[in-house]
Enzyme design. Structure first.
Site, PDB file in Angstrom:
ATOM      1  N   ALA A  29       0.364 -12.758  20.163  1.00  0.00           N
ATOM      2  CA  ALA A  29       0.975 -11.841  19.217  1.00  0.00           C
ATOM      3  C   ALA A  29       1.815 -12.589  18.192  1.00  0.00           C
ATOM      4  O   ALA A  29       2.717 -13.325  18.562  1.00  0.00           O
ATOM      5  CB  ALA A  29       1.859 -10.842  19.969  1.00  0.00           C
ATOM      6  N   CYS A  30       1.501 -12.405  16.937  1.00  0.00           N
ATOM      7  CA  CYS A  30       2.326 -12.925  15.843  1.00  0.00           C
ATOM      8  C   CYS A  30       2.412 -11.855  14.774  1.00  0.00           C
ATOM      9  O   CYS A  30       1.535 -11.001  14.666  1.00  0.00           O
ATOM     10  CB  CYS A  30       1.724 -14.195  15.229  1.00  0.00           C
ATOM     11  SG  CYS A  30       1.625 -15.607  16.348  1.00  0.00           S
ATOM     12  N   THR A  31       3.456 -11.910  13.980  1.00  0.00           N
ATOM     13  CA  THR A  31       3.640 -10.941  12.909  1.00  0.00           C
ATOM     14  C   THR A  31       4.125 -11.658  11.663  1.00  0.00           C
ATOM     15  O   THR A  31       4.992 -12.533  11.747  1.00  0.00           O
ATOM     16  CB  THR A  31       4.674  -9.866  13.307  1.00  0.00           C
ATOM     17  OG1 THR A  31       4.279  -9.252  14.536  1.00  0.00           O
ATOM     18  CG2 THR A  31       4.804  -8.806  12.231  1.00  0.00           C
ATOM     19  N   ASN A 206      -2.330  -8.897  14.314  1.00  0.00           N
ATOM     20  CA  ASN A 206      -3.518  -9.516  14.903  1.00  0.00           C
ATOM     21  C   ASN A 206      -4.686  -8.537  14.851  1.00  0.00           C
ATOM     22  O   ASN A 206      -4.957  -7.976  13.809  1.00  0.00           O
ATOM     23  CB  ASN A 206      -3.202  -9.992  16.322  1.00  0.00           C
ATOM     24  CG  ASN A 206      -1.907 -10.778  16.395  1.00  0.00           C
ATOM     25  OD1 ASN A 206      -0.891 -10.267  16.850  1.00  0.00           O
ATOM     26  ND2 ASN A 206      -1.916 -12.020  15.938  1.00  0.00           N
ATOM     27  N   ARG A 244       3.266  -3.341  16.664  1.00  0.00           N
ATOM     28  CA  ARG A 244       4.091  -4.233  15.851  1.00  0.00           C
ATOM     29  C   ARG A 244       3.840  -4.037  14.357  1.00  0.00           C
ATOM     30  O   ARG A 244       4.769  -4.065  13.547  1.00  0.00           O
ATOM     31  CB  ARG A 244       3.843  -5.687  16.251  1.00  0.00           C
ATOM     32  CG  ARG A 244       4.463  -6.057  17.580  1.00  0.00           C
ATOM     33  CD  ARG A 244       4.234  -7.512  17.930  1.00  0.00           C
ATOM     34  NE  ARG A 244       2.863  -7.777  18.363  1.00  0.00           N
ATOM     35  CZ  ARG A 244       1.930  -8.367  17.635  1.00  0.00           C
ATOM     36  NH1 ARG A 244       2.214  -8.795  16.409  1.00  0.00           N
ATOM     37  NH2 ARG A 244       0.717  -8.564  18.103  1.00  0.00           N
TER      38      ARG A 244
END
Length: 355
Positions: A29-31, A206, A244
């Site tokens: 998970a990245c934002t 993602n 997110r």
């Protein structure tokens, strides 16, 4: 118009339950959030979340460096027609595993971020096109381009090549932005580059692929009216990419006009904290992991802020204080230091760059 703007910035809470099963399969998970409102500094934030530590280091890389886009950790991984270049611009990057830049900006105000995308398919290798291993995708853009538009033109003839390191494939998509506020998201779906180019593409997480997210959001916009925003408005609270995305888009819409850069940076860090993965958050496939670091880049004043989540302070590097001219030494800073805080350009040390 206001309702359409809301659609562009946020998704519906109703999307999350229907899609949650997809994201539990691969939960990296990245934002990334871009704040490019007119009349203020262009600010971008990013969270880095991974099943294990990426062993991050910060590298100041001068112009004039010769690179081989077919090598990974010194090993050739693109046998035929690897892309080779000499960097035109100096950059400041956060590297993963000392194998390549995963986040960073250059001295012209172009910045970029590699984020996980499970549905990535770079396609079969076409040796007629210069091959660039995925771990150097961002570095090539920062080395050679001064704007999003220029980066897209340079990347068009290049083929990104899948690699694997530390047991994980480089299934990635690339988000770029520049000091003008321009933005682009590049994904490889079914072996073809799919590009979303425009200032409006400000939030990236993602899976699913970006075009699918836009279709889902459009459908919800057509079928449901959004309630007026208030403290009682329900928002998704989990860590999957849809949740997110919605929280980042929703809260970034209400960021107040900053009086100065300090306020703008603080506001972006607050959004990044909101979409970070807390310590102890459960993930089915990869056990428990948390946000490893948060970064914020000021593309107007060329300052890169970094916060390792196991260090209690924020540090920053002003690119104006770094010698990024051709012939200058490459420098490195290990951010894992409890006393690291404030402007830290003087704490970088010469290094032989491993990527």
């Amino acid at each position: 118009m206001e309702r359409r703007r809301l659609f562009q910035l946020m998704g519906s809470v109703a999307l999350a339950p229907a899609l949650s099963g997809l994201f539990w399969r691969r939960a990296e998970a990245c934002t990334r959030v871009l704040w490019n409102s007119p009349g203020q500094s262009v600010i971008v934030g990013r969270t880095m979340d991974w099943p294990e530590s990426t062993q991050p280091k910060l590298y100041a890389l001068p112009a004039g460096m010769a690179r081989d886009g077919g090598k990974l950790g010194g090993v050739s991984v693109v046998g035929d027609n690897p892309l080779q270049w000499t960097s035109k611009h100096g950059s400041l990057v956060a590297a993963a595993y000392d194998l390549g830049a995963i986040d960073g900006m250059n001295e012209t105000g172009l910045a970029g971020h590699l984020l996980y995308l499970n549905s990535t398919d770079y396609g079969a290798r076409d040796a007629a096109r210069p091959g660039l291993q995925a771990g150097l995708w961002l570095q090539y853009a920062l080395d050679c381009a001064a704007s999003v538009k220029e980066a897209l033109a340079l990347l068009a003839p290049v083929q990104i090549v899948m690699v694997e390191a530390h047991g994980h494939k480089a299934s990635l998509h690339l988000a770029l932005e520049d000091a003008s506020g321009d933005s682009a998201i590049i994904e490889y779906i079914g072996g073809r580059a799919v590009i979303h180019h425009g200032r409006q593409y400000s939030v990236v997480t993602n899976d699913p692929s970006y075009d699918q997210q836009l279709v889902l959001l459009r459908k919800m916009d057509e079928e449901h009216a959004f309630a007026p925003a208030s403290r009682d408005m329900p928002l998704p609270g989990n860590m999957n990419p849809v949740d997110r995305f919605q929280r980042a888009a929703f809260f970034s819409r209400f960021l107040p006009q900053p009086h100065n850069t300090r306020q703008a940076v603080a506001a972006m860090f607050s959004i990044m904290a909101n979409v970070s993965v807390p310590f102890g958050a459960p993930y089915k496939d990869f056990g428990t992991y948390n946000t490893e670091y948060r970064s914020v880049a000021d593309l107007t004043d060329l300052v890169y802020y970094f916060q390792l989540t196991t260090v209690p302070s924020v540090s920053w590097t002003a690119l104006a204080r770094m010698d990024l001219k051709p012939g200058a030494p490459a420098l490195v800073l290990d951010p894992d230091a409890l006393d690291l805080a404030g402007e830290v350009s003087g704490r970088y040390r010469p290094v032989s760059v491993p990527f």
